[in-house]
Write a protein that holds these residues in place. Structure first.
Motif, short mmCIF file in Angstrom:
data_model
loop_
_atom_site.label_atom_id
_atom_site.label_comp_id
_atom_site.label_asym_id
_atom_site.label_seq_id
_atom_site.Cartn_x
_atom_site.Cartn_y
_atom_site.Cartn_z
N LYS A 156 0.84 -1.19 0.00
CA LYS A 156 0.00 0.00 0.00
C LYS A 156 0.88 1.25 0.00
CE LYS A 156 -3.75 -2.26 2.53
NZ LYS A 156 -4.62 -2.21 3.72
N ASN A 157 0.49 2.20 -0.79
CA ASN A 157 1.25 3.44 -0.90
C ASN A 157 0.93 4.34 0.29
OD1 ASN A 157 2.86 5.47 -1.79
ND2 ASN A 157 1.45 6.17 -3.40
N ASN A 158 1.44 3.94 1.43
CA ASN A 158 1.23 4.70 2.65
C ASN A 158 2.60 5.01 3.23
OD1 ASN A 158 0.42 5.86 5.00
ND2 ASN A 158 -0.84 4.15 5.71
N SER A 159 3.01 6.23 3.12
CA SER A 159 4.37 6.58 3.51
C SER A 159 4.61 6.43 5.00
CB SER A 159 4.66 8.04 3.11
OG SER A 159 3.73 8.91 3.71
N THR A 160 3.60 6.59 5.78
CA THR A 160 3.79 6.50 7.22
C THR A 160 3.27 5.18 7.79
OG1 THR A 160 1.69 7.63 7.59
CG2 THR A 160 3.67 8.99 7.51
N GLY A 161 2.11 4.76 7.36
CA GLY A 161 1.52 3.54 7.91
C GLY A 161 1.27 3.66 9.40
N LEU A 162 0.84 4.83 9.85
CA LEU A 162 0.68 5.09 11.28
C LEU A 162 -0.77 5.34 11.63
CD1 LEU A 162 3.70 7.54 11.79
CD2 LEU A 162 3.64 5.09 12.26
N ASN A 163 -1.09 5.03 12.84
CA ASN A 163 -2.40 5.35 13.39
C ASN A 163 -2.25 6.50 14.37
OD1 ASN A 163 -3.81 3.41 11.98
ND2 ASN A 163 -3.43 1.83 13.52
N LEU A 164 -3.17 7.42 14.33
CA LEU A 164 -3.13 8.56 15.22
C LEU A 164 -3.86 8.22 16.51
CD1 LEU A 164 -2.01 11.46 15.09
CD2 LEU A 164 -4.32 12.22 14.51
N ALA A 165 -3.11 8.15 17.60
CA ALA A 165 -3.69 7.84 18.91
C ALA A 165 -3.83 9.13 19.71
CB ALA A 165 -2.82 6.85 19.66
N VAL A 166 -4.98 9.33 20.30
CA VAL A 166 -5.25 10.54 21.08
C VAL A 166 -4.94 10.26 22.54
CG1 VAL A 166 -7.00 12.22 21.78
CG2 VAL A 166 -7.04 11.27 19.47
N ILE A 167 -3.94 10.97 23.07
CA ILE A 167 -3.58 10.83 24.48
C ILE A 167 -4.51 11.67 25.35
CG2 ILE A 167 -1.77 11.23 26.18
CD1 ILE A 167 0.28 10.65 24.06
N SER A 168 -4.75 12.90 24.89
CA SER A 168 -5.65 13.78 25.63
C SER A 168 -6.51 14.54 24.62
CB SER A 168 -4.85 14.77 26.49
OG SER A 168 -5.72 15.63 27.21
N PRO A 169 -7.83 14.38 24.66
CA PRO A 169 -8.70 15.05 23.68
C PRO A 169 -8.63 16.57 23.80
CG PRO A 169 -9.88 13.31 24.87
CD PRO A 169 -8.59 13.52 25.58
N SER A 170 -9.15 17.24 22.80
CA SER A 170 -9.18 18.71 22.81
C SER A 170 -10.02 19.20 24.00
CB SER A 170 -9.76 19.24 21.50
OG SER A 170 -11.06 18.74 21.29
N LEU A 171 -9.69 20.37 24.48
CA LEU A 171 -10.31 20.91 25.68
C LEU A 171 -11.34 21.97 25.34
CD1 LEU A 171 -7.11 21.31 27.89
CD2 LEU A 171 -8.66 19.36 27.75
N GLU A 172 -12.41 21.97 26.10
CA GLU A 172 -13.43 23.01 25.98
C GLU A 172 -13.34 23.92 27.21
OE1 GLU A 172 -17.21 21.21 25.60
OE2 GLU A 172 -16.70 20.05 23.80
N PRO A 173 -13.50 25.21 27.02
CA PRO A 173 -13.43 26.13 28.17
C PRO A 173 -14.60 25.90 29.13
CG PRO A 173 -14.12 27.30 26.18
CD PRO A 173 -13.73 25.92 25.74
N TYR A 174 -14.28 25.75 30.40
CA TYR A 174 -15.29 25.56 31.44
C TYR A 174 -15.15 26.68 32.47
CZ TYR A 174 -15.91 20.78 29.66
OH TYR A 174 -16.16 19.69 28.87
N GLY A 175 -16.29 27.17 32.92
CA GLY A 175 -16.28 28.20 33.96
C GLY A 175 -16.72 27.69 35.31
N THR A 176 -17.32 26.50 35.33
CA THR A 176 -17.76 25.89 36.58
C THR A 176 -17.42 24.40 36.56
OG1 THR A 176 -19.97 25.47 35.63
CG2 THR A 176 -19.67 27.52 36.89
N VAL A 177 -17.45 23.80 37.74
CA VAL A 177 -17.18 22.37 37.88
C VAL A 177 -18.49 21.66 38.12
CG1 VAL A 177 -15.95 20.59 39.16
CG2 VAL A 177 -14.90 22.83 38.82
N ARG A 178 -18.84 20.77 37.20
CA ARG A 178 -20.01 19.92 37.38
C ARG A 178 -19.57 18.48 37.56
NH1 ARG A 178 -24.08 22.24 32.61
NH2 ARG A 178 -24.22 24.40 33.40
N SER A 179 -20.49 17.66 38.00
CA SER A 179 -20.13 16.26 38.28
C SER A 179 -19.65 15.55 37.01
CB SER A 179 -21.33 15.52 38.88
OG SER A 179 -22.45 15.58 37.99
N THR A 180 -20.20 15.93 35.86
CA THR A 180 -19.80 15.29 34.61
C THR A 180 -18.46 15.80 34.09
OG1 THR A 180 -21.10 16.94 33.39
CG2 THR A 180 -22.17 14.84 33.92
#
Length: 383
Positions: free
Chosen positions: A183-207
């Protein structure tokens, strides 16, 4: 146009003189700027120490007068002990708590060394906070500090996830002969997410709670090489509290004799295991002498977004180059407790991660044992 060599030489000398003069005049400007930044940082640190003196009963006079007050404050054992005691008091996390306000303001100063001082106490802040969530007591002060750390990390990452490229083993490597079309795949790599993108929070909820605390621990891990050993030891102690398991039945997996250093009395009551230790595990509330939360009493939910940074920090404590025996023993006990917790919860991902840490610790311990029958290694070849 003149081709006289003397005229050309004179022009070159004049050019060298101009370059030399320019270099000489710009160097003091850079030095003055660096000196001004250091003076401003030192003045900010002295002001922070002065405000702390109104909260603590006493401060060493050498802190404010040192050449680097922020670093001196970070590594001063007496001051750290007083702050830790105040953070463990029953009313320490209230919204009007002066120490929480000082920690919040200090981190918002945007001075890197002062921010390290706040991160040094994150294990106690997170440990006491998570253990008190179910008690329905005021903890707005702790939440303000944790939200400040979360907001800082959100801004730093610019809403980008932390990822890593992992090789895809389903593709043949360059060193394997295969008749299948490559297969013409120069990297042959899978992208693993260590920490997802963050959303700004102003309060702390249980979730959101586990995510916010987990991101704060990720920030702590990124600066862990600059943290004092005592801060890491406190983190390991709270990990045992969070696990809610003593892990006594798995202690042989650590490959160390640290488990025999304290007398463990196990009691089976209603299927729950409580541990009474005669050792030096200090899960106590400040200087009051009363136990804050013991193993089995401060058990909290451990979703992967919280457990992952916890295990990364424990991995550093177990396998860091500059190893401290007490730190390794505490981290080994914490990892054993988390392994027992993952076995109890039947959490495959957590079981794999904690068991891998225990095996790595066992391997490292065996490598340090002297074997008289082992052939010594040498770079000298004798003929």
């Amino acid at each position: 146009m003149s081709n006289d060599p003397s005229t050309s030489s004179t022009a070159e000398d004049h050019q060298d003189t101009i370059s030399s003069t320019t270099t000489t005049t710009t160097t003091p400007t850079i030095t003055t700027s660096a000196s001004s930044d250091h003076s401003s940082s030192r003045s900010k640190a002295q002001s922070t120490i002065q405000s702390l003196s109104t909260i603590l009963p006493s401060l060493p006079p050498s802190l404010a007068s040192s050449s680097n007050p922020s670093r001196s404050l970070l590594h001063d054992h007496h001051t750290a002990s007083n702050i830790s005691s105040l953070l463990r008091l029953p009313d320490s996390g209230a919204g009007d708590n002066n120490l929480c306000r000082w920690l919040y303001d200090t981190f918002q100063s945007s001075d890197n060394d002062l921010q390290l001082v706040v991160l040094r106490f994150l294990p106690i802040i997170a440990g006491v906070y998570l253990s008190r969530v179910s008690l329905r007591i005021p903890i707005a002060g702790f939440e303000a500090v944790l939200l400040a750390l979360y907001a800082h990390e959100t801004t730093t990452r610019a809403s980008q996830a932390i990822t890593v490229n992992v090789p895809d083993l389903s593709h043949p490597s360059l060193y394997h002969e295969t008749k299948a079309p490559i297969k013409n795949n120069s990297t042959g790599l899978n992208l693993a997410v260590i920490s997802p993108s963050l959303e700004p929070y102003g309060t702390v909820r249980s979730t959101r709670r586990a995510r916010i605390v987990g991101v704060a621990l990720e920030l702590y891990y990124s600066k862990i090489c600059e943290m004092p050993v005592q801060s890491k030891i406190e983190f390991c102690e709270f990990c045992r509290v969070w696990a809610g398991q003593d892990g006594e039945m798995y202690k042989e997996m650590t490959g160390s004799s640290s488990g025999s250093s304290s007398t463990n009395k196990r009691k089976e009551e209603g299927g729950k295991c409580e541990v009474q230790e005669d050792g030096n595990d200090e899960n106590k509330e400040g200087g009051s002498g009363k136990a804050a939360v013991g193993v089995g009493m401060g058990r909290i939910p451990l979703p992967w977004e919280l457990l992952q940074p916890v295990l990364r920090i424990l991995g550093h404590c177990l396998l860091c180059p500059n190893q401290n025996k007490e730190l390794i023993d505490k981290a080994s006990k914490a990892c054993t407790s988390l392994y027992a917790r993952s076995m109890h919860d039947i959490n495959p991902k957590a079981i794999l991660a904690t068991r891998s840490l225990l095996r790595l610790t066992n391997t490292a311990a065996k490598d340090d044992i002297f074997d008289p029958t082992e052939i010594p290694k040498s770079r000298v070849i004798s003929i």
